[in-house]
Design a protein around this motif. Structure first.
Motif, mmCIF file in Angstrom:
data_model
loop_
_atom_site.group_PDB
_atom_site.id
_atom_site.type_symbol
_atom_site.label_atom_id
_atom_site.label_comp_id
_atom_site.label_asym_id
_atom_site.label_seq_id
_atom_site.Cartn_x
_atom_site.Cartn_y
_atom_site.Cartn_z
ATOM 1 N N THR A 56 0.825 -1.205 0.000
ATOM 2 C CA THR A 56 0.000 0.000 0.000
ATOM 3 C C THR A 56 0.865 1.263 0.000
ATOM 4 O O THR A 56 0.605 2.212 -0.742
ATOM 5 C CB THR A 56 -0.899 0.003 1.245
ATOM 6 N N THR B 208 -5.972 -1.239 7.895
ATOM 7 C CA THR B 208 -6.438 -0.908 6.560
ATOM 8 C C THR B 208 -6.013 -1.977 5.565
ATOM 9 O O THR B 208 -6.826 -2.489 4.787
ATOM 10 C CB THR B 208 -5.826 0.439 6.116
ATOM 11 N N GLU B 209 -4.722 -2.322 5.615
ATOM 12 C CA GLU B 209 -4.214 -3.284 4.643
ATOM 13 C C GLU B 209 -4.874 -4.643 4.818
ATOM 14 O O GLU B 209 -5.267 -5.283 3.842
ATOM 15 C CB GLU B 209 -2.690 -3.379 4.763
ATOM 16 N N LEU B 212 -8.608 -4.455 3.542
ATOM 17 C CA LEU B 212 -8.774 -4.393 2.084
ATOM 18 C C LEU B 212 -8.432 -5.753 1.465
ATOM 19 O O LEU B 212 -9.106 -6.218 0.541
ATOM 20 C CB LEU B 212 -7.905 -3.286 1.487
ATOM 21 N N ARG B 216 -11.014 -8.438 -0.565
ATOM 22 C CA ARG B 216 -10.748 -9.048 -1.859
ATOM 23 C C ARG B 216 -10.797 -10.574 -1.762
ATOM 24 O O ARG B 216 -11.433 -11.223 -2.573
ATOM 25 C CB ARG B 216 -9.405 -8.583 -2.410
ATOM 26 N N THR B 244 -10.151 4.540 4.806
ATOM 27 C CA THR B 244 -10.288 3.094 4.646
ATOM 28 C C THR B 244 -11.690 2.748 4.161
ATOM 29 O O THR B 244 -11.868 1.901 3.290
ATOM 30 C CB THR B 244 -9.998 2.383 5.980
ATOM 31 N N ALA B 247 -11.811 3.538 0.549
ATOM 32 C CA ALA B 247 -11.079 2.561 -0.256
ATOM 33 C C ALA B 247 -11.881 1.272 -0.370
ATOM 34 O O ALA B 247 -11.937 0.658 -1.439
ATOM 35 C CB ALA B 247 -9.711 2.296 0.364
ATOM 36 N N ALA B 248 -12.531 0.863 0.732
ATOM 37 C CA ALA B 248 -13.335 -0.360 0.705
ATOM 38 C C ALA B 248 -14.456 -0.220 -0.321
ATOM 39 O O ALA B 248 -14.763 -1.157 -1.059
ATOM 40 C CB ALA B 248 -13.910 -0.634 2.092
ATOM 41 N N LEU B 251 -13.477 -0.969 -3.688
ATOM 42 C CA LEU B 251 -13.390 -2.401 -3.950
ATOM 43 C C LEU B 251 -14.784 -3.034 -3.986
ATOM 44 O O LEU B 251 -14.918 -4.250 -4.059
ATOM 45 C CB LEU B 251 -12.564 -3.100 -2.866
ATOM 46 N N PRO C 85 -6.315 -3.168 -3.964
ATOM 47 C CA PRO C 85 -6.457 -2.591 -2.618
ATOM 48 C C PRO C 85 -5.520 -1.404 -2.371
ATOM 49 O O PRO C 85 -5.949 -0.366 -1.869
ATOM 50 C CB PRO C 85 -6.105 -3.763 -1.692
ATOM 51 N N PHE C 89 -6.597 2.499 -1.627
ATOM 52 C CA PHE C 89 -6.259 3.268 -0.431
ATOM 53 C C PHE C 89 -5.488 4.536 -0.784
ATOM 54 O O PHE C 89 -5.701 5.587 -0.186
ATOM 55 C CB PHE C 89 -5.484 2.401 0.562
#
Lengths: 155, 312, 129
Positions: A56, B208-209, B212, B216, B244, B247-248, B251, C85, C89
């Motif tokens: 990221t 966050t990582e 996400l 997925r 976050t 970003a979600a 996706l 992802p 972000f």
């Protein structure tokens, strides 16, 4: 990877592990046209990967390089992107420096407020870059050029 | 015109790392060091024994068995001499690294490791006294060469050990952070993310990582993030949370936030959160009900469903 | 110029998979091809798969949202699928907004979304007797 270790270099009187690692890298990428943007951001991503940034974070660094170099192509007839590492405790940082000799940014304050754009995106891009940067510096002089330096730490 | 968030350069960024342990000053001292090492190698068995007994007197390395101590000492002895002889820290350095890996987790303290190395330095110095003591000039030359080399090695082992210690602590912190934020699949396409404790920037980034990636891999459509266990968070972390959620959505997943504390509500309003972009429900239960509706399910008691079928 | 994007027609949708790191001109070319093709083929939806893209900066995002608006004006819906992802972000952190362009996890989800949308709208419009 000695450079990821936490000791300050000055505190390592006889450290050989540190010495065998790569010396501080500086990459300079000339940005003249749009395809150079892709090259520059790939270099940035590789550097971030190599120094243990997360996927990221590497993407973020590549995006920042993309924004900065695109601005140089669109508004300053090109420039240079320099990439190097900074070493802190306990993290490492990527330092991105974008330097051009274009017209400068006459209405800097307005641009940095965001949303302002002379041709499709400078305001939004720069404003976002500033927001995510751990350290941000912009020097611009009308008729002389602009230098933007962004540091992003791994932690 | 110039604006700046912070001073740009880290003070450390331009420092070069040392390339090697400082080599012996000149050829003469190289020759002396070689001679010293030859002497010390010859008396290895005897000196090792003396050293081991000093170690046990001092109460060091008690976490290890006597055999282990002897074995460790033998290895350290040889690496130590190699470092004195060549002025290169390479083998000793990697040895120090392995040593710390072996001992840090067993609770061997830094003072013990450093103390052990210093004891070796003294045991060897004593032997050199005995060997060269008759001739004052010779002794001065020998100790003049040995002293600095021995100090360098002691420093290096200490630094290596501390460094390894820190490395292990960091790894453990990382592992604990991962453990502290489980991502639970409670239904096909529905993830629950209960967050408990303090959200610092590192943990927030990791969260966050993880989230996400989980969206997925589970092909999740809805995520319920429960913040009941989070009393407060600072503005940057709250921002990260909002990002976050954004970003979600990119996706293809909706995030429902539950359990927002009064303080967190204040922080979120202060940073100017757009409530259009942040779905919140009071508690986890309500969040799961909302999630089920979004997914097209209805949560009903079992007897109610049976009555339904009975009436049909 | 090398063609970097393939456009497929699937039922009444167009599917474009961006196959490599696009430079700006490629984005514009892709936009123009999609905007023209969507009307010619009477498509109701366009799915743009960006899973191969490792960076979406402000220019790309703006181009994509402009593209979606143009396609809307031509009578179809555009959907972006496959945003990585990390890319998602970064966009969120940089404050890059797709301006209401719907997104989905992947092609499968994207097509499901368009299907349900067209079912909903055909349900609402009374038949033409």
């Amino acid at each position: 990877m000695a450079l990821k270790d936490s000791m300050r270099p000055s505190e390592l009187p006889g450290d050989n592990r540190a010495g065998t690692a790569e010396s501080p890298v500086t990459q300079r990428i000339r940005i003249d046209a749009i395809p150079d943007i892709v090259t520059a951001r790939q270099h940035g991503r590789e550097l971030a990967d190599r120094y243990g940034f997360s996927e990221t974070q590497a993407t973020l660094i590549a995006t920042v390089i993309s924004e900065l170099s695109r601005n140089m192509v669109l508004y300053a007839q090109g420039g240079t992107i320099s990439l190097r590492m900074a070493h802190g405790n306990p993290s490492v940082g990527v330092v991105i420096r974008a330097e051009d000799h274009g017209p400068g940014i006459p209405n800097l304050d307005r641009v940095m407020m965001g949303g302002y754009s002379t041709s499709g995106g400078l305001g939004l891009g720069l404003c976002g870059v500033r927001r995510i940067a751990d350290e941000f510096r912009i020097d611009t002089q009308e008729g002389k050029g602009t230098t933007i330096t962004v540091t992003k730490w791994s932690e | 015109m110039s604006t700046s968030n912070e001073k740009f350069d880290s003070p450390l960024s331009d420092l070069e790392l040392p390339t090697a342990i400082e080599p012996p000053a000149d050829r003469a001292s190289t020759a002396i060091l070689r001679e010293i090492v030859a002497h010390l190698r010859q008396r290895r068995a005897q000196l090792l024994e003396a050293w081991a007994s000093r170690i046990s007197e001092a109460g060091f390395l008690t976490a290890m068995s006597a055999e282990e101590v002897l074995e460790e000492c033998g290895a350290m002895y040889d690496n130590y001499l190699a470092a004195v002889e060549t002025g290169s820290s390479k083998s000793l350095d990697s040895y120090a690294h392995e040593l710390s890996e072996r001992t840090v987790t067993r609770g061997v303290g830094t003072h013990e490791v450093v103390g052990t190395v210093l004891l070796l330095r003294d045991v060897l110095a004593k032997s050199l006294y005995a060997e060269y003591g008759q001739n004052q000039d010779n002794l001065t030359r020998v100790l003049g060469a040995y002293g600095p080399a021995a100090s360098r090695i002691a420093t290096m082992v200490a630094v290596g050990f501390v460094r390894e210690h820190e490395h292990i602590i960091r790894q453990q912190q990382e592992a604990m952070r991962k453990l502290s934020t489980p991502v639970l699949t409670i239904h096909e396409r529905l993830l629950i993310l209960p967050i408990i404790g303090i959200l610092d920037p590192q943990r927030a980034r990791q969260l966050t990582e993880q989230l996400l990636e989980a969206i997925r891999s589970n092909r999740a459509k809805v995520v319920v993030m429960d913040l009941t266990g989070v009393a407060t968070m600072d503005a940057p972390v709250a921002n990260n949370l909002v990002q976050t959620v954004g970003a979600a959505r990119l996706l293809g997943a909706e995030v429902i936030i539950t359990g927002v504390s009064p303080e967190l509500a204040r922080t979120l309003v202060t940073i100017g959160v757009d409530l259009e972009k942040l779905a919140t429900v009071g508690d986890l239960r309500g969040g799961i009900e909302r999630a089920a509706r979004l997914l097209g399910y209805k949560v009903v008691p079992i007897d109610e469903t049976t009555t339904d079928t009975a009436t049909e | 110029m090398q063609k970097k994007t393939t456009i497929l027609q699937l039922r009444n949708y167009l599917v474009a998979t961006v196959q490599t790191t696009l430079v700006d001109q490629d984005f514009i070319t892709l936009r123009d091809r999609l905007v023209s093709q969507v009307g010619n083929s009477r498509c109701t939806g366009v799915v743009l798969d960006v899973s191969e893209l490792d960076v979406l900066d402000s220019f790309c995002v703006r181009t994509l949202s402009d593209m979606a608006r143009m396609i809307r004006l031509r009578g179809a819906d555009m959907l972006i699928v496959g945003i990585q992802p990390g890319v998602a972000f970064s966009m969120a952190q940089l404050g890059l907004d797709l301006d209401g362009v719907p997104t989905a996890l992947d092609l499968d989800e994207g097509l499901a979304y368009l299907d349900s949308k067209s079912r909903r709208s055909s349900g609402r419009i009374p038949a033409w007797h």
